[in-house]
Motif scaffolding. Structure first.
Motif, PDB file in Angstrom:
ATOM      1  N   VAL A  34      51.564  16.026 100.913  1.00 26.68           N
ATOM      2  CA  VAL A  34      52.480  16.428  99.840  1.00 26.68           C
ATOM      3  C   VAL A  34      51.646  16.947  98.677  1.00 26.68           C
ATOM      4  O   VAL A  34      50.747  16.247  98.201  1.00 26.68           O
ATOM      5  N   GLU A  35      51.921  18.154  98.247  1.00 24.91           N
ATOM      6  CA  GLU A  35      51.109  18.799  97.201  1.00 24.91           C
ATOM      7  C   GLU A  35      52.024  19.313  96.086  1.00 24.91           C
ATOM      8  O   GLU A  35      52.940  20.095  96.348  1.00 24.91           O
ATOM      9  N   LYS A  36      51.689  18.895  94.873  1.00 27.15           N
ATOM     10  CA  LYS A  36      52.533  19.228  93.711  1.00 27.15           C
ATOM     11  C   LYS A  36      52.564  20.731  93.403  1.00 27.15           C
ATOM     12  O   LYS A  36      53.593  21.270  93.031  1.00 27.15           O
ATOM     13  N   SER A  37      51.416  21.401  93.550  1.00 24.25           N
ATOM     14  CA  SER A  37      51.359  22.814  93.130  1.00 24.25           C
ATOM     15  C   SER A  37      51.669  23.750  94.284  1.00 24.25           C
ATOM     16  O   SER A  37      51.755  23.343  95.437  1.00 24.25           O
ATOM     17  N   LYS A  38      51.723  25.026  93.878  1.00 25.13           N
ATOM     18  CA  LYS A  38      51.805  26.091  94.875  1.00 25.13           C
ATOM     19  C   LYS A  38      50.388  26.643  94.989  1.00 25.13           C
ATOM     20  O   LYS A  38      49.762  26.944  93.962  1.00 25.13           O
ATOM     21  N   VAL A  43      41.629  24.984  89.977  1.00 19.65           N
ATOM     22  CA  VAL A  43      41.145  23.633  89.665  1.00 19.65           C
ATOM     23  C   VAL A  43      39.651  23.777  89.386  1.00 19.65           C
ATOM     24  O   VAL A  43      38.991  24.673  89.922  1.00 19.65           O
ATOM     25  N   ILE A  44      39.136  22.925  88.535  1.00 21.81           N
ATOM     26  CA  ILE A  44      37.711  23.005  88.218  1.00 21.81           C
ATOM     27  C   ILE A  44      36.925  22.186  89.260  1.00 21.81           C
ATOM     28  O   ILE A  44      37.490  21.306  89.906  1.00 21.81           O
ATOM     29  N   GLY A  45      35.619  22.491  89.411  1.00 23.96           N
ATOM     30  CA  GLY A  45      34.816  21.784  90.418  1.00 23.96           C
ATOM     31  C   GLY A  45      34.260  22.778  91.422  1.00 23.96           C
ATOM     32  O   GLY A  45      34.535  22.696  92.618  1.00 23.96           O
ATOM     33  N   GLU A  46      33.435  23.710  90.918  1.00 23.17           N
ATOM     34  CA  GLU A  46      33.128  24.916  91.692  1.00 23.17           C
ATOM     35  C   GLU A  46      31.745  24.941  92.321  1.00 23.17           C
ATOM     36  O   GLU A  46      31.435  25.819  93.108  1.00 23.17           O
ATOM     37  N   SER A  47      30.908  23.994  91.930  1.00 24.60           N
ATOM     38  CA  SER A  47      29.552  23.944  92.482  1.00 24.60           C
ATOM     39  C   SER A  47      29.500  22.786  93.481  1.00 24.60           C
ATOM     40  O   SER A  47      29.718  21.637  93.116  1.00 24.60           O
ATOM     41  N   LEU A  48      29.239  23.106  94.738  1.00 24.67           N
ATOM     42  CA  LEU A  48      29.267  22.064  95.775  1.00 24.67           C
ATOM     43  C   LEU A  48      27.864  21.536  96.026  1.00 24.67           C
ATOM     44  O   LEU A  48      26.879  22.095  95.530  1.00 24.67           O
ATOM     45  N   PRO A 104      35.110  29.780  93.826  1.00 24.58           N
ATOM     46  CA  PRO A 104      36.343  29.707  93.042  1.00 24.58           C
ATOM     47  C   PRO A 104      37.281  28.785  93.816  1.00 24.58           C
ATOM     48  O   PRO A 104      37.635  29.076  94.962  1.00 24.58           O
ATOM     49  N   ARG A 105      37.647  27.688  93.241  1.00 28.76           N
ATOM     50  CA  ARG A 105      38.367  26.653  93.997  1.00 28.76           C
ATOM     51  C   ARG A 105      39.748  27.115  94.450  1.00 28.76           C
ATOM     52  O   ARG A 105      40.256  26.607  95.466  1.00 28.76           O
ATOM     53  N   ALA A 106      40.359  28.052  93.721  1.00 26.31           N
ATOM     54  CA  ALA A 106      41.673  28.523  94.167  1.00 26.31           C
ATOM     55  C   ALA A 106      41.544  29.065  95.599  1.00 26.31           C
ATOM     56  O   ALA A 106      42.323  28.708  96.483  1.00 26.31           O
ATOM     57  N   GLY A 292      38.508  10.587  96.505  1.00 24.11           N
ATOM     58  CA  GLY A 292      38.215  11.709  95.595  1.00 24.11           C
ATOM     59  C   GLY A 292      38.386  11.335  94.146  1.00 24.11           C
ATOM     60  O   GLY A 292      38.195  10.189  93.736  1.00 24.11           O
ATOM     61  N   ASN A 293      38.802  12.314  93.373  1.00 29.31           N
ATOM     62  CA  ASN A 293      38.931  12.127  91.930  1.00 29.31           C
ATOM     63  C   ASN A 293      40.001  11.132  91.548  1.00 29.31           C
ATOM     64  O   ASN A 293      40.021  10.648  90.422  1.00 29.31           O
ATOM     65  N   SER A 294      40.904  10.864  92.459  1.00 28.73           N
ATOM     66  CA  SER A 294      41.942   9.883  92.169  1.00 28.73           C
ATOM     67  C   SER A 294      41.300   8.510  91.973  1.00 28.73           C
ATOM     68  O   SER A 294      41.847   7.653  91.269  1.00 28.73           O
ATOM     69  N   GLY A 305      31.368  15.796  92.310  1.00 31.49           N
ATOM     70  CA  GLY A 305      32.797  15.497  92.476  1.00 31.49           C
ATOM     71  C   GLY A 305      33.357  15.797  93.855  1.00 31.49           C
ATOM     72  O   GLY A 305      33.949  14.933  94.497  1.00 31.49           O
ATOM     73  N   VAL A 306      33.182  17.023  94.327  1.00 32.23           N
ATOM     74  CA  VAL A 306      33.776  17.395  95.616  1.00 32.23           C
ATOM     75  C   VAL A 306      33.098  16.614  96.744  1.00 32.23           C
ATOM     76  O   VAL A 306      33.749  16.171  97.703  1.00 32.23           O
ATOM     77  N   THR A 307      31.792  16.402  96.622  1.00 36.39           N
ATOM     78  CA  THR A 307      31.086  15.659  97.677  1.00 36.39           C
ATOM     79  C   THR A 307      31.599  14.218  97.774  1.00 36.39           C
ATOM     80  O   THR A 307      31.834  13.710  98.877  1.00 36.39           O
TER      81      THR A 307
END
Ligand code: FAD
Length: 411
Positions: A34-38, A43-48, A104-106, A292-294, A305-307
């Motif tokens: 379930v995902e709130k956005s379309k 979202v920020i967090g672009e360097s893996l 770009p996370r999008a 994750g960030n939650s 963050g993403v890792t």
């Protein structure tokens, strides 16, 4: 009200939710995301970090990502005034991936969800989790759609990967103040019209403008670049005007990058996120896990963050698989202790960054290649390799090595 029954409900379709969804789907469970956005959504967090490549590979999502030709990140550059410190992941101490991407996370997150949907995973976009009720480990979750209509999902297990939404921490009162300093961030994207040719144009850089404040420059392969400052909340708030005015003023702090980004319009009104570090009282409970960030977020300085998002969701998905298959799972040992071990290492590095000790080591002119390789492994996300002295003895080694560097300089 319509009710759906699934084995596992996943809240949020960012990298964390996507990795656990992929794993659990591959195990044959009935899942729903379930995902709130379309999507695509910013979202920020672009360097893996290289470590997360293992996670995407293990669950079968890596090939789709590879086709996107994201900017390759083979290391990172830190600079302070005239001094530079380059880390090359191929020189790291621990075996494993020596490259990753700047994304770009999008686009990145949409690639993940498109791939999952292609496999037949049900992702309900523009649907927000608004309430959860537990009866033992079974749960009933209430979901609101874009028109305000309500429905419910019964699940044997919930993975909360809702990132900044922090759904279960809010609903179950699990939030806890973080021990990391109160930093905030302001950032946007620009069309990088003056990007220099070659490596200089594409390398990810952290420009330290004062001990506590730094600028990130993250070039993407699509010609756009992410720029953003991180620093003490009070300091960032002291800049006046709109967020555009604040960021324009802050860019003057960077001697190195000012000219490159001067006069270029921002792609969107810079966003400001305040007091970004987050923590929780517990990472799991009967019938749910936070990933994750939650769960926890430290600081963007080492791009962890993403890792952590994918490490935690893959670990959780494996434990859920065992539990739903009838095995007894020790969540405290196999989830909390595992995640906390990695978080502890990065917490030390974040803290020692802002005390200045790590900066002393990074910008020491007498560079020691062994030490550099060991620190490089940490920066690549390999924080569970206890053969690495800079993982095993993180509490004291950064301080000690910084002290030696200071003494050698004659302080
Ligand atoms: P997210 O990617 O945030 O995804 C969560 C999803 O849950 C979202 O799509 C959201 O819409 C959805 N959601 C929220 N609430 C609900 C709800 N009620 N119902 C349904 N869905 C919901 N990390 C890095 O690795 N590298 C970096 O360079 C980096 N830089 C950062 C800079 C800053 C300033 C900050 C604050 C963070 C940075 N991070 C970075 C951290 C990064 O943003 C997160 O760690 C990462 O996005 C976590 O992924 P996730 O899947 O947990 O959550």
């Amino acid at each position: 009200m319509e009710n759906e029954q699934v084995d596992v409900l996943i809240i949020g379709a960012g990298p964390s939710g996507a990795v656990s969804a992929a794993y659990l789907h591959n195990q044959g469970f009935q899942i729903k995301v379930v995902e709130k956005s379309k999507f695509p959504r910013f979202v920020i967090g672009e360097s893996l970090l290289p470590r997360c490549m293992e996670h995407f590979e293990e669950v079968g999502l890596l090939d789709a990502l590879k086709q996107q030709n994201f900017e390759v990140k083979g290391g990172a550059r830190f600079m302070r005034g005239e001094k530079m410190c380059n880390f090359d992941f191929s020189n790291k101490y621990t075996d494993g991936w020596d490259w990753t991407w700047q994304v770009p996370r999008a686009d990145f997150d949409k690639t993940l969800t498109d791939t999952l949907e292609g496999w037949g995973v049900a992702i309900a976009f523009e649907q927000e989790v608004v309430a959860v009720e537990f009866d033992g480990s079974e749960s009933i979750t209430t979901i609101k759609d874009a028109e305000g209509g309500l429905s419910t999902v019964s699940a044997k297990f919930i993975v909360d990967s809702s990132g900044h939404g922090r759904v279960l921490p809010r609903l179950l009162n699990l939030d806890m103040p973080s021990k990391i300093t109160k930093n905030s961030s302001i950032f946007t994207h620009v069309k990088d019209e003056k990007r220099p040719e070659g490596r200089e144009g594409t390398i990810i850089t952290f420009d330290i403008v004062s001990r506590e404040t730094w600028l990130w420059v993250i070039p993407f392969s699509n010609g756009y670049t992410s720029i953003g400052f991180v620093g003490p909340t009070d300091y960032l708030e002291s800049f006046e005007g709109s967020t555009t005015e604040k960021l324009q003023e802050m860019m003057k702090l960077s001697d190195y990058y000012f000219d490159r980004f001067e006069g270029i319009g921002y792609e969107f009104e810079p966003r400001m996120l305040k007091n970004i570090a987050k923590s929780v009282k517990k990472l799991y409970g009967d019938g749910f896990v936070l990933t994750g960030n939650s769960a926890e977020f430290l600081d963007p300085v080492f791009s962890s963050g993403v890792t952590f998002a994918t490490e935690s969701s893959l670990t959780a998905a494996k434990l859920i698989t065992r539990q739903l298959n009838g095995e007894t799972v020790d969540w405290e040992v196999d989830y909390t202790e595992h995640m906390k071990a990695g978080v502890a290492v990065f917490s030390t590095y974040v803290k020692e960054w802002y005390t200045g000790n790590l900066q002393t080591i990074f910008f020491d002119s007498n560079e020691n290649p062994d030490i550099k390789a060991q620190i490089c492994s940490v920066l690549a996300g390999y924080v569970w390799d206890r053969t690495n002295p800079f993982v095993k003895n993180h509490h004291r080694l950064v301080k000690t090595v910084a002290r030696v560097a200071e003494l050698e300089k004659g302080h």
